[in-house]
Design a protein around this motif. Structure first.
Motif, mmCIF file in Angstrom:
data_model
loop_
_atom_site.group_PDB
_atom_site.id
_atom_site.type_symbol
_atom_site.label_atom_id
_atom_site.label_comp_id
_atom_site.label_asym_id
_atom_site.label_seq_id
_atom_site.Cartn_x
_atom_site.Cartn_y
_atom_site.Cartn_z
ATOM 1 N N GLU A 188 -12.773 -57.183 13.461
ATOM 2 C CA GLU A 188 -12.098 -56.839 12.204
ATOM 3 C C GLU A 188 -13.052 -57.015 11.035
ATOM 4 O O GLU A 188 -13.936 -57.882 11.054
ATOM 5 C CB GLU A 188 -10.833 -57.686 12.007
ATOM 6 C CG GLU A 188 -11.028 -59.182 12.153
ATOM 7 C CD GLU A 188 -9.785 -59.978 11.776
ATOM 8 O OE1 GLU A 188 -9.256 -59.778 10.673
ATOM 9 O OE2 GLU A 188 -9.362 -60.809 12.587
ATOM 10 N N PHE A 189 -12.859 -56.197 10.023
ATOM 11 C CA PHE A 189 -13.649 -56.272 8.792
ATOM 12 C C PHE A 189 -12.696 -56.160 7.602
ATOM 13 O O PHE A 189 -12.000 -55.154 7.453
ATOM 14 C CB PHE A 189 -14.683 -55.147 8.727
ATOM 15 C CG PHE A 189 -15.868 -55.348 9.631
ATOM 16 C CD1 PHE A 189 -17.005 -55.997 9.188
ATOM 17 C CD2 PHE A 189 -15.831 -54.897 10.944
ATOM 18 C CE1 PHE A 189 -18.099 -56.182 10.028
ATOM 19 C CE2 PHE A 189 -16.915 -55.075 11.788
ATOM 20 C CZ PHE A 189 -18.059 -55.722 11.338
ATOM 21 N N GLY A 190 -12.680 -57.184 6.773
ATOM 22 C CA GLY A 190 -11.839 -57.172 5.573
ATOM 23 C C GLY A 190 -12.681 -56.881 4.345
ATOM 24 O O GLY A 190 -13.160 -57.793 3.681
ATOM 25 N N LEU A 191 -12.851 -55.597 4.054
ATOM 26 C CA LEU A 191 -13.681 -55.185 2.922
ATOM 27 C C LEU A 191 -12.862 -54.902 1.675
ATOM 28 O O LEU A 191 -13.294 -55.166 0.560
ATOM 29 C CB LEU A 191 -14.482 -53.935 3.306
ATOM 30 C CG LEU A 191 -15.579 -54.171 4.351
ATOM 31 C CD1 LEU A 191 -15.887 -52.887 5.095
ATOM 32 C CD2 LEU A 191 -16.833 -54.708 3.683
ATOM 33 N N THR A 192 -11.677 -54.333 1.875
ATOM 34 C CA THR A 192 -10.822 -53.956 0.756
ATOM 35 C C THR A 192 -9.423 -53.667 1.295
ATOM 36 O O THR A 192 -9.261 -53.338 2.479
ATOM 37 C CB THR A 192 -11.367 -52.706 0.028
ATOM 38 O OG1 THR A 192 -10.410 -52.252 -0.925
ATOM 39 C CG2 THR A 192 -11.644 -51.579 0.999
ATOM 40 N N GLU A 193 -8.431 -53.772 0.441
ATOM 41 C CA GLU A 193 -7.056 -53.572 0.876
ATOM 42 C C GLU A 193 -6.774 -52.130 1.296
ATOM 43 O O GLU A 193 -5.843 -51.871 2.063
ATOM 44 C CB GLU A 193 -6.066 -53.988 -0.215
ATOM 45 C CG GLU A 193 -6.223 -53.310 -1.554
ATOM 46 C CD GLU A 193 -7.132 -54.061 -2.512
ATOM 47 O OE1 GLU A 193 -6.901 -53.988 -3.730
ATOM 48 O OE2 GLU A 193 -8.103 -54.703 -2.047
ATOM 49 N N CYS A 194 -7.569 -51.169 0.824
ATOM 50 C CA CYS A 194 -7.310 -49.774 1.190
ATOM 51 C C CYS A 194 -7.994 -49.375 2.496
ATOM 52 O O CYS A 194 -7.937 -48.214 2.897
ATOM 53 C CB CYS A 194 -7.695 -48.830 0.058
ATOM 54 S SG CYS A 194 -9.460 -48.648 -0.201
ATOM 55 N N LEU A 195 -8.634 -50.331 3.154
ATOM 56 C CA LEU A 195 -9.189 -50.117 4.492
ATOM 57 C C LEU A 195 -8.632 -51.234 5.383
ATOM 58 O O LEU A 195 -9.310 -52.197 5.712
ATOM 59 C CB LEU A 195 -10.722 -50.154 4.443
ATOM 60 C CG LEU A 195 -11.493 -49.781 5.718
ATOM 61 C CD1 LEU A 195 -11.098 -48.403 6.208
ATOM 62 C CD2 LEU A 195 -12.987 -49.872 5.476
ATOM 63 N N PRO A 196 -7.344 -51.110 5.768
ATOM 64 C CA PRO A 196 -6.634 -52.221 6.418
ATOM 65 C C PRO A 196 -6.960 -52.350 7.908
ATOM 66 O O PRO A 196 -6.146 -52.057 8.772
ATOM 67 C CB PRO A 196 -5.166 -51.866 6.188
ATOM 68 C CG PRO A 196 -5.141 -50.380 6.118
ATOM 69 C CD PRO A 196 -6.451 -49.965 5.507
ATOM 70 N N ILE A 197 -8.183 -52.817 8.193
ATOM 71 C CA ILE A 197 -8.600 -53.022 9.579
ATOM 72 C C ILE A 197 -8.946 -54.502 9.779
ATOM 73 O O ILE A 197 -9.886 -54.851 10.497
ATOM 74 C CB ILE A 197 -9.795 -52.112 9.946
ATOM 75 C CG1 ILE A 197 -10.965 -52.305 8.975
ATOM 76 C CG2 ILE A 197 -9.352 -50.659 9.960
ATOM 77 C CD1 ILE A 197 -12.239 -51.569 9.407
ATOM 78 N N TYR A 198 -8.158 -55.367 9.152
ATOM 79 C CA TYR A 198 -8.367 -56.815 9.225
ATOM 80 C C TYR A 198 -7.012 -57.497 9.312
ATOM 81 O O TYR A 198 -5.973 -56.920 8.968
ATOM 82 C CB TYR A 198 -9.112 -57.312 7.984
ATOM 83 C CG TYR A 198 -8.332 -57.094 6.705
ATOM 84 C CD1 TYR A 198 -7.508 -58.084 6.192
ATOM 85 C CD2 TYR A 198 -8.384 -55.871 6.023
ATOM 86 C CE1 TYR A 198 -6.763 -57.866 5.034
ATOM 87 C CE2 TYR A 198 -7.649 -55.648 4.876
ATOM 88 C CZ TYR A 198 -6.844 -56.658 4.382
ATOM 89 O OH TYR A 198 -6.100 -56.448 3.245
#
Length: 853
Positions: free
Chosen positions: A115-125
């Motif tokens: 998982e990568f939490g980069l930003t809320e608009c890329l919810p893959i975390y």
């Protein structure tokens, strides 16, 4: 109805605005307030309604508004300035990495994470692991490291949370529209989507490669939801942390084996592969397979080369947190794969087991990662101790303190989490380069120069904004549940922007004890409802969909929040994500953390709070165990652990209430005529001074580079050169040891002193060791000595080397050494034999040791 053809529709941007597209697709905007402000300026309402997604925003904004912006000189000047800064950043001149005199090297580090939490608009975390992964690659970008990320892009991501009228968590799984997210499909030479395939039982599974650009770092993401696959296989990458073990092993094969193939497909051959948790451990096997195929090596030889360039970071504190698969499931999915590398089932399963010969032991992904890596680390000092205990059985016969697991404490990506107002304040008083030198203690000493009134004014403004955000959020929650008008009106009055605000937000798991606050509801209600010194608490967090006890915990919190007298002072925010987290850490006065000691690997939310002027109150666990000082925050308890968990809860909840009533609340409300608490502001500054220079991700990634990446890349290159001569020699030596180690014996041990010795004196020790077919220079014979505890065991053992003499008796050799005693008391010693080779990482990697008895 299925279409006969698909076509990607992209926004039409006027030529003068074309560079907006590049700004939108480079996630550098997630930590650059100026770029965010540019998109807000384009359409503030649309920025919010699209979930802070500039790609979706550009796809839905009206053409009329785009044309207006294209003729707005002010906007165009703003756009040109931001684009120029991005262009300069991407050129990457004078980065930290370049200054390490490594320009001539062609090393690439591949960072794998589920998982990568980069930003809320890329919810893959889902939580902390993903946030840490996102911060890691952001910092690698800033430092100029030649690093790429590898992960999975999930069709549903992690679930969206909402509560029913009873406060019970419900889940929604909205589908991610990849074409309206800040990722792009990687194309092959013919302009078609680039794909890789992995063999599954009786079939091939295909995965498309997508790419997210995070500053200078490319993140490659795999997606099985494509027409080439069956419907069942399309669903492999549907959801993060699927509960079905078969789907989990499928995902981890895609991540590890598929991830390595994806890197090759895009033309990358990494020197170092970093496994962030064990989910990606299959990459080590694929790397071995590639080396065997390309360099005509045996499995053992290729394993030496691959392990030289592999690193494993564990974030787990309990056995239940480790992915384990049954031997039957492993055989079904990887049987043909390991046989293609000439391994037996026993040999392969041993890679994932602590006990090689226990056929009932499941296959552990963490064990696999450890055994295929040259370096393993935990994520805080205390977690290092926990990990050495947790994984000690992998190295049988080794004292716990010698288990070769080190630690690199996590940090946070400062620019992603600090408020714009606080960042501007630091620019004025710490200097505009403070975030480039974020680990410089001298820079942070300038915090003392910030006028109290300015720091307090900004902090109060952020608290006011947090309260406004919470009111909007609560109103939205009530609308979704169909609340009556009176409830909607009350939502506009929840919380108070002027009073002490405590935040608690994290993944809802029972060991994190969000309900520790509720141990004495009446006492808590009294604290919250005080008229002279009121307090308010904001809580957020998701429970795993299958974690019923954690869902019950949320329900308890919600029911308490609805009680008369505390309503409006105790608020639960639904659907915790990066956006909610950002608002909370930027606006609270106090950050609360209450895990059971030894169960929190690190935790980073409290670090984010410190950069924004908040103060931590926490159990001494994870990072806080090493960061806590009385001037920087408060500790709940002193690290005591009791066998009775209920008693532990009672003691620590009472200590928390006492801290609130006797220290925290009085200090906050100890105001002068100007309305400020000088003592509170002093503690805010102390927390910044002590925490910010250390607990940042720039320091963390530099540590990884200097202690892990650089040495591993050098070792990998060394093991590959000259037709992998070193790897082959080391492999042959290990095979020789395995054949001959059963002959090793310690035949006798003699000491020059038998009962008493004075402090400062030496004691000579001699040991006769039978080596069989092993030569004396292939072993390290050592005296292991130290104080004796109440159970008769050596504690805090130290090592004194023994030297082989010329005296031989057949295959026996005499070794001698000495112990010098520096303190009195009861001491003991023993002697052991370990393998020794100049190219070993540690003397324990073979699993061979012989102790005197």
């Amino acid at each position: 109805m299925q279409p006969i053809r698909t076509v990607e529709v992209v926004p039409f941007l006027p030529p003068k605005l074309e560079c907006l597209r590049e700004l939108a697709y480079n996630l550098r905007w997630t930590w650059d307030h100026e770029t965010i402000n540019l998109f807000r300026r384009l359409d503030r309402d649309l920025w919010e309604s699209t979930g802070h997604n500039p790609v979706l925003m550009l796809g839905t904004i009206s053409q009329e508004r785009l044309n207006e912006a294209a003729s707005d000189e002010g906007f165009l000047v703003h756009l040109e300035r931001i684009y120029q800064k991005l262009s300069e950043y991407m050129r990457g001149e004078s980065t930290w990495y370049q200054k390490q005199s490594r320009k001539s090297r062609k090393d690439v580090v591949a960072y794998f994470s589920a998982e990568f939490g980069l930003t809320e608009c890329l919810p893959i975390y889902s939580g902390g692991l993903g946030i840490l992964s996102g911060d890691h690659i952001k910092s690698a970008s800033a430092l100029g490291l030649p690093l790429v990320g590898v992960g999975i892009v999930y069709q549903q991501g992690y679930f969206r949370q909402y509560l029913n009228p009873d406060g019970w968590q419900q889940q929604r799984y909205p589908l991610n529209d990849f074409y309206n997210m800040p990722i792009q499909p990687v194309k092959d030479g013919d302009g078609n989507p680039l794909m890789i395939s992995v063999d599954f039982p009786g079939r091939k599974v295909y995965a498309q490669i997508w790419m997210a650009q995070a500053g200078r770092v490319s993140l490659y993401l795999l997606d099985t939801n494509i027409a080439n696959n069956s419907k069942k296989d399309e669903d492999i990458t549907d959801a993060l942390y699927h509960g079905d073990p078969e789907v989990r092993i499928q995902q981890e094969i895609i991540l590890g084996i598929g991830g390595m193939r994806a890197l090759r497909a895009v033309g990358l051959n990494p020197s170092v592969c970093h496994m962030n948790e064990g989910h990606s451990a299959f990459l080590g096997l694929e790397r071995i397979r590639m080396l065997m195929e390309e360099h005509a090596m045996t499995f053992a030889q290729a394993r030496e080369v691959a392990a030289a360039g592999q690193i494993f970071t564990t974030h787990t504190a309990v056995p239940a947190g480790i992915d384990k698969f049954s031997p039957e499931l492993v055989e079904r999915y990887l049987g043909d794969y390991y046989r293609s590398m000439n391994l037996t089932q026993q040999d392969f399963l041993a890679l994932g087991r602590s006990d090689t010969y226990d056929n009932s032991e499941p296959f552990s992904m963490a064990n696999l990662a450890i055994k295929l890596s040259s370096k393993t680390n935990a994520v805080s000092r205390l977690h290092g101790e926990v990990s050495r205990k947790l994984f000690g059985s992998v190295w049988k016969g080794i004292p716990e303190n010698e288990v070769p697991i080190t630690h690199i404490t996590n940090g946070i990506h400062t620019r992603s989490w600090i408020s714009e107002e606080m960042s501007d304040l630091f620019d004025r008083y710490l200097g505009p380069q403070w975030s480039e030198d974020v680990g410089d203690q001298n820079v942070w000493k300038r915090v003392e120069e910030i006028p109290d009134e300015e720091l307090w004014r900004i902090h109060e403004r952020r608290r006011e904004r947090l309260v406004a955000f919470c009111r909007r959020r609560v109103r939205g929650q009530l609308e979704q549940r169909g609340a009556v008008p009176s409830e909607m009106k009350a939502a506009a009055e929840v919380l108070d922007p002027q009073i002490l605000t405590i935040g608690f937000a994290r993944r809802m798991a029972t060991y994190k004890r969000a309900n520790l606050l509720l141990s004495d509801p009446a006492r808590l209600a009294s604290i919250l409802a005080s008229k002279e010194r009121p307090v308010q608490i904001i809580i957020a967090g998701k429970a795993h969909p299958e974690d019923t006890p954690a869902k019950e915990l949320i329900r308890q919190l919600v029911h308490f929040a609805r009680q008369e007298g505390v309503r409006g002072r105790f608020v639960f925010l639904e659907d915790y994500d990066v956006n909610v987290a950002r608002w909370l850490v930027q606006g609270v006065d106090v950050w609360l953390n209450t895990p059971r000691r030894f169960l929190e690997a690190c935790g980073t939310s409290g670090m984010k709070v410190s950069f924004n002027g908040g103060i931590n109150v926490s159990i001494l666990d994870g990072w806080w165990d090493e960061a806590y000082t009385p001037s920087a925050g408060w500790s709940i308890g002193r690290g005591e652990v009791y066998e009775d968990s209920q008693y532990q809860d009672d003691v620590e909840s009472n200590d928390l209430y006492d801290l609130l009533e006797k220290e925290i609340i009085p200090l906050f409300y100890d105001r002068r005529k100007d309305g400020r608490s000088r003592a509170w502001i002093s503690r805010m500054k102390s927390a910044m001074l002590e925490i910010c220079p250390v607990y940042n991700v720039n320091r963390m990634v530099r540590e990884y580079a200097q202690r892990m990446y650089f040495p591993s890349a050098a070792r990998y290159a060394e093991f590959l050169e000259s037709d992998a001569q070193k790897a082959k020699e080391l492999s042959a030596w290990k095979e020789k040891l395995q054949r001959n180690w059963r002959e090793v014996r310690i035949e006798s041990v003699d000491a020059s002193v038998h009962s008493k010795v004075q402090v400062g004196d030496d004691m000579r020790v001699r040991a006769r060791v039978k080596l069989g077919g092993i030569s004396p220079d292939e072993v390290a014979v050592q005296i292991f000595h130290g104080s004796i505890d109440g159970h008769g065991n050596i504690i805090e053992g130290e090592i004194s080397p023994m030297v082989a003499s010329e005296e031989r008796d057949g295959d026996s050799c005499l070794f001698s050494g000495a112990i010098r005693y520096f303190k009195s008391g009861m001491h003991g010693f023993t002697v052991r034999v370990l393998p020794h080779h100049d190219d070993q990482i540690t003397p324990f990697e073979t699993g061979l040791v012989f102790w005197a008895n």
